[in-house]
Design an enzyme around this catalytic site. Structure first.
Site, PDB file in Angstrom:
ATOM      1  N   SER A 124       0.812  -1.205   0.000  1.00  0.00           N
ATOM      2  CA  SER A 124       0.000   0.000   0.000  1.00  0.00           C
ATOM      3  C   SER A 124       0.850   1.262   0.000  1.00  0.00           C
ATOM      4  CB  SER A 124      -0.909   0.007   1.234  1.00  0.00           C
ATOM      5  OG  SER A 124      -1.572   1.249   1.372  1.00  0.00           O
ATOM      6  N   TYR A 152      -1.811   5.935  -4.651  1.00  0.00           N
ATOM      7  CA  TYR A 152      -2.882   6.923  -4.733  1.00  0.00           C
ATOM      8  C   TYR A 152      -2.342   8.133  -5.490  1.00  0.00           C
ATOM      9  CZ  TYR A 152      -5.876   4.480  -1.379  1.00  0.00           C
ATOM     10  OH  TYR A 152      -6.682   3.555  -0.756  1.00  0.00           O
ATOM     11  N   THR A 178      -4.898   3.229  -7.614  1.00  0.00           N
ATOM     12  CA  THR A 178      -6.274   3.156  -7.136  1.00  0.00           C
ATOM     13  C   THR A 178      -7.052   4.358  -7.658  1.00  0.00           C
ATOM     14  OG1 THR A 178      -5.734   1.892  -5.157  1.00  0.00           O
ATOM     15  CG2 THR A 178      -7.743   3.203  -5.083  1.00  0.00           C
ATOM     16  N   LYS A 247      -6.799   0.047 -10.363  1.00  0.00           N
ATOM     17  CA  LYS A 247      -7.589  -0.690  -9.369  1.00  0.00           C
ATOM     18  C   LYS A 247      -8.822   0.125  -8.987  1.00  0.00           C
ATOM     19  CE  LYS A 247      -7.228  -2.824  -4.768  1.00  0.00           C
ATOM     20  NZ  LYS A 247      -8.276  -2.040  -4.067  1.00  0.00           N
ATOM     21  N   HIS A 271     -13.345  -1.746  -3.740  1.00  0.00           N
ATOM     22  CA  HIS A 271     -12.600  -1.299  -2.556  1.00  0.00           C
ATOM     23  C   HIS A 271     -13.040  -2.065  -1.304  1.00  0.00           C
ATOM     24  CE1 HIS A 271      -9.722   2.160  -1.993  1.00  0.00           C
ATOM     25  NE2 HIS A 271      -9.810   1.717  -0.763  1.00  0.00           N
TER      26      HIS A 271
END
Length: 380
Positions: A124, A152, A178, A247, A271
């Site tokens: 992440s 992100y 994402t 994603k 998510h």
């Protein structure tokens, strides 16, 4: 097929559970007993009424298998090809933030667990362990799965370029952008308990000065102003030598646009039900997206996550056309109550159950798993 040794995990003395842990639900119960209320709300909760959270699990369960018998299973295995390389199995740990809040071993323990079981890992952007440390622990392991980094969007493109350089230098093999969470979901359980991160736990690669944090007029106090667009995706693909997957894809037209822009693939994801409630389950979304992508770009990857709790669920995802799947909360639950050992046990259970399902449905190899192994009235 590998020899099946589905061993139970004995709970540690500090836990209140006394029964052996033999499935992913057992791991979930052990994690709830080990975590505080706030941490449990954060890691297990979903958006709003948690309809999508529950439906993700139920949708896989509601699909029925259609086995074939007396098939030749000699030499069977779970190896698969993703992004031009062969890997031990088509399963990766999904990106999850603040894993050191769940357990002191955090992302390092999770990476070791994944590597030990031949699974991949998507680290992440909100990792609580430096990305270089995580990659260094497993990158040279020849038996591991893929090592990807989830990103992100950052409105500060300079900071984003710096992060990309770190990711590439550390040895990550793909980027996962994402795209379905430009703002936070409305998570009731999390709002009730707050998010009191322990001392020393933070998102170590998240810039405190990102413009996304500056309020202005507009949706969600101006946060939506910094949401990425298709033009930003195209820019990102041009900034890195790594393949990029998007994603959070839930619509076939978005999937097609992604691959047309040069994305290496898409991850069908809602998510985990954490952002927008009442979306369809990913098991329901997957077939139309697979069909759309295959029509326009047959070589692009289609990966899926959300609600996978059994090896049969992973098998069903592959039967619906996915190239691989991500598993999130269950691996985190294993980590939470037993560190790397617990996470590895979760992934081993998934691997053993997948192999058992393959043998019992007459599939010696991943390539043998097709839509004909799912029951429907049209099959007869």
């Amino acid at each position: 097929m590998g020899q099946h040794l589905i061993c139970p995990l004995t709970p540690q003395p500090a836990h209140t559970m006394t029964q052996p842990i033999v499935n992913l639900q057992d791991h979930e119960h052990a994690a709830q007993a080990a975590l505080g209320d706030a941490a449990w709300a954060y890691f297990s909760g979903g958006a709003a009424d948690e309809i999508t959270l529950r439906h993700n699990v139920a949708a896989w369960q509601n699909l029925r298998l259609s086995p074939r018998v007396l098939q030749d299973l000699r030499g069977g295995h779970t190896r698969c090809n993703l992004l031009g390389r062969e890997w031990p199995m088509p399963l990766l740990v999904a990106p999850m933030a603040y894993q050191r809040w769940a357990h002191a071993e955090g992302e390092s323990g999770m990476a070791l667990a994944a590597a030990a079981q031949g699974c991949g890992m998507v680290l992440s952007h909100q990792t609580s362990t430096p990305l270089h440390d995580v990659a260094a622990m497993v990158a040279s392991d020849a038996e591991r799965g893929p090592l990807w980094f989830q990103l992100y969007w950052l409105a500060d493109r300079g900071a984003l370029r710096d992060l990309l350089a770190q990711v590439e230098a550390a040895g990550f093999e793909a980027l996962v952008l994402t795209v379905d969470a430009p703002v936070h979901g409305v998570r009731d359980r999390e709002r009730r308990h707050g998010m009191p991160l322990p001392e020393g736990v933070k998102a170590v690669h998240w810039p405190a000065s990102d413009p996304k944090n500056k309020p202005s007029t507009g949706l969600c106090g101006g946060l939506a102003d910094a949401a990425p667009t298709w033009a930003d995706v195209q820019w990102l693909i041009g900034q890195t030598r790594l393949p990029v997957l998007l994603k959070g894809i839930t619509h076939p037209q978005d999937a097609v646009q992604a691959v047309k822009l040069g994305a290496a693939g898409v991850i069908v994801s809602n998510h985990g039900g954490r952002v927008l409630d009442t979306l369809p389950a990913t098991a329901e979304l997957l077939p139309r997206i697979v069909q759309a992508v295959r029509q326009h770009h047959p070589q692009a990857l289609v990966v899926v996550d959300g609600g996978i709790r059994r090896g049969t669920d992973l098998f069903k995802a592959l039967a619906l056309g996915a190239d691989a799947a991500l598993i999130g909360r269950p691996a985190l639950y294993g980590l939470a109550h037993a560190g790397a050992r617990g996470a590895a046990h979760v992934l081993r259970l998934m691997r053993d159950e997948l192999e058992a399902t393959m043998a019992l449905t007459g599939c010696a190899h991943i390539q043998d798993i097709g839509i004909d192994r799912l029951w429907s009235l049209e099959s007869f």
